[in-house]
Write a protein that holds these residues in place. Sequence first.
Motif, PDB file in Angstrom:
ATOM      1  N   MET A  24     -36.715  29.793   2.161  1.00 18.04           N
ATOM      2  CA  MET A  24     -36.987  30.214   0.791  1.00 18.04           C
ATOM      3  C   MET A  24     -37.054  29.009  -0.158  1.00 18.04           C
ATOM      4  SD  MET A  24     -37.493  33.396   0.888  1.00 18.04           S
ATOM      5  CE  MET A  24     -37.459  33.704  -0.842  1.00 18.04           C
ATOM      6  N   SER A  25     -36.192  28.043   0.088  1.00 17.25           N
ATOM      7  CA  SER A  25     -36.210  26.841  -0.762  1.00 17.25           C
ATOM      8  C   SER A  25     -37.512  26.069  -0.605  1.00 17.25           C
ATOM      9  CB  SER A  25     -35.029  25.932  -0.416  1.00 17.25           C
ATOM     10  OG  SER A  25     -33.807  26.616  -0.661  1.00 17.25           O
ATOM     11  N   LEU A  26     -37.981  25.954   0.657  1.00 21.29           N
ATOM     12  CA  LEU A  26     -39.242  25.249   0.901  1.00 21.29           C
ATOM     13  C   LEU A  26     -40.410  25.973   0.251  1.00 21.29           C
ATOM     14  CD1 LEU A  26     -38.774  24.168   4.642  1.00 21.29           C
ATOM     15  CD2 LEU A  26     -38.767  22.713   2.605  1.00 21.29           C
ATOM     16  N   LEU A  27     -40.406  27.294   0.384  1.00 23.46           N
ATOM     17  CA  LEU A  27     -41.494  28.057  -0.235  1.00 23.46           C
ATOM     18  C   LEU A  27     -41.478  27.929  -1.763  1.00 23.46           C
ATOM     19  CD1 LEU A  27     -41.370  31.315   1.969  1.00 23.46           C
ATOM     20  CD2 LEU A  27     -43.105  29.515   1.998  1.00 23.46           C
ATOM     21  N   THR A  28     -40.283  27.986  -2.319  1.00 17.94           N
ATOM     22  CA  THR A  28     -40.184  27.851  -3.781  1.00 17.94           C
ATOM     23  C   THR A  28     -40.695  26.485  -4.250  1.00 17.94           C
ATOM     24  OG1 THR A  28     -38.264  29.348  -3.797  1.00 17.94           O
ATOM     25  CG2 THR A  28     -38.601  27.910  -5.743  1.00 17.94           C
ATOM     26  N   PHE A  29     -40.288  25.440  -3.522  1.00 21.84           N
ATOM     27  CA  PHE A  29     -40.729  24.090  -3.871  1.00 21.84           C
ATOM     28  C   PHE A  29     -42.240  23.963  -3.750  1.00 21.84           C
ATOM     29  CE2 PHE A  29     -41.704  19.712  -2.593  1.00 21.84           C
ATOM     30  CZ  PHE A  29     -41.223  19.034  -3.701  1.00 21.84           C
ATOM     31  N   ALA A  30     -42.813  24.562  -2.670  1.00 24.77           N
ATOM     32  CA  ALA A  30     -44.257  24.469  -2.452  1.00 24.77           C
ATOM     33  C   ALA A  30     -45.028  25.172  -3.561  1.00 24.77           C
ATOM     34  CB  ALA A  30     -44.611  25.062  -1.092  1.00 24.77           C
ATOM     35  N   VAL A  31     -44.459  26.275  -4.053  1.00 23.87           N
ATOM     36  CA  VAL A  31     -45.148  27.028  -5.101  1.00 23.87           C
ATOM     37  C   VAL A  31     -45.013  26.329  -6.459  1.00 23.87           C
ATOM     38  CG1 VAL A  31     -45.139  29.179  -6.385  1.00 23.87           C
ATOM     39  CG2 VAL A  31     -44.925  29.224  -3.892  1.00 23.87           C
ATOM     40  N   THR A  32     -43.821  25.793  -6.767  1.00 21.72           N
ATOM     41  CA  THR A  32     -43.592  25.207  -8.098  1.00 21.72           C
ATOM     42  C   THR A  32     -44.135  23.790  -8.235  1.00 21.72           C
ATOM     43  OG1 THR A  32     -41.393  24.459  -7.364  1.00 21.72           O
ATOM     44  CG2 THR A  32     -41.536  26.599  -8.470  1.00 21.72           C
ATOM     45  N   LEU A  33     -44.332  23.089  -7.138  1.00 24.99           N
ATOM     46  CA  LEU A  33     -44.806  21.695  -7.219  1.00 24.99           C
ATOM     47  C   LEU A  33     -46.160  21.582  -7.931  1.00 24.99           C
ATOM     48  CD1 LEU A  33     -44.441  18.731  -6.557  1.00 24.99           C
ATOM     49  CD2 LEU A  33     -45.469  19.157  -4.307  1.00 24.99           C
ATOM     50  N   PRO A  34     -47.159  22.395  -7.623  1.00 29.26           N
ATOM     51  CA  PRO A  34     -48.437  22.282  -8.363  1.00 29.26           C
ATOM     52  C   PRO A  34     -48.293  22.568  -9.860  1.00 29.26           C
ATOM     53  CG  PRO A  34     -48.735  23.497  -6.326  1.00 29.26           C
ATOM     54  CD  PRO A  34     -47.254  23.352  -6.516  1.00 29.26           C
ATOM     55  N   VAL A  35     -47.411  23.554 -10.136  1.00 28.39           N
ATOM     56  CA  VAL A  35     -47.217  23.898 -11.551  1.00 28.39           C
ATOM     57  C   VAL A  35     -46.587  22.729 -12.304  1.00 28.39           C
ATOM     58  CG1 VAL A  35     -46.069  25.452 -13.167  1.00 28.39           C
ATOM     59  CG2 VAL A  35     -47.026  26.332 -10.999  1.00 28.39           C
TER      60      VAL A  35
END
Length: 312
Positions: A24-35
């Motif tokens: 979940m942490s990896l997915l969250t980071f992957a989603v928020t990084l572009p933003v």
Amino acid sequence: MSFTILQRSRNGIRSLKVTKLGIMSLLTFAVTLPVITAVGGYQLAKYRGHIASVDQDTINDWRTQLADQRTELDKAKERSQKKLNALTARLGILQAHVRRLDAAGSRIANIAGIDANEFNFSQPPAIGGPEEPESVSSNSSDAEFLTLLDDLSSQLLSREQQLSAIESLVLDKHIGVESYISGRPITKGWMSSFYGRRTDPFSGRPAWHAGLDFAGKEGAPVVSTAAGVVSFVGDRHGYGLLIEISHGDGFVTRYGHNKTALVKVGEVISKNQQIAEMGNSGRSTGAHVHYEILKNGRQINPLRYVNRRSKS
């Protein structure tokens, strides 16, 4: 729920266990990084654009100030040039006047036979005396230029004083008999009006006539009744084209209504020399010469001078 990742290496097979929280942490980071990247890039671009805008405004302001300073500099140069031109013109006039006075003085001295060492116009006059120091402008070139103009003005005054002295010597010592006023101011013609009270030819009323009128043909010679120095040539109210000659001892003769003057101011005139052509200028009803004699500035009756004999 968890995942196990097996990795082969030289030391054997290694295992890495990934828990649900890690996923979940990896997915969250992957989603928020572009933003985060997009927002940061926007803010950075906005900040840089603001700085660039400030720099351009400053540059434009500098350009405006430079343009204003350049305009003021051009105006200052123009004003300085006008002042310089005016001063240069004044200097040229003064220098030309000095040369004319020198030439006139030398000519009069030569005619009078005066010793050249007594009035040497090629050398500055000997002057002296204590003087108080005076402040000068911080601009040395301007101060030197103004000093030069003052020196020329002093030279003019000195020349005028010398010429006045020479005139007295010429009239008193060397003209002699010729300075004796006598005879008529014409070679041909007749006396048309006497000195004193008469009827004014224009108004028909009684009026005072301060001279004698000698009528003749237009263009006929007008002559000096005595030797002297021409003191005035030009138009004067009532007289038309007028010539005045100074004869020394306070005597001056006037010749009015001339058509053409043949002499100029400062010229030495001999007795019976033609000075003008008879005319009809000024307040006149026909070709004639209005002849006056002044003694110490006052008009006197010329008749007895016209009738008296010349000295031999």
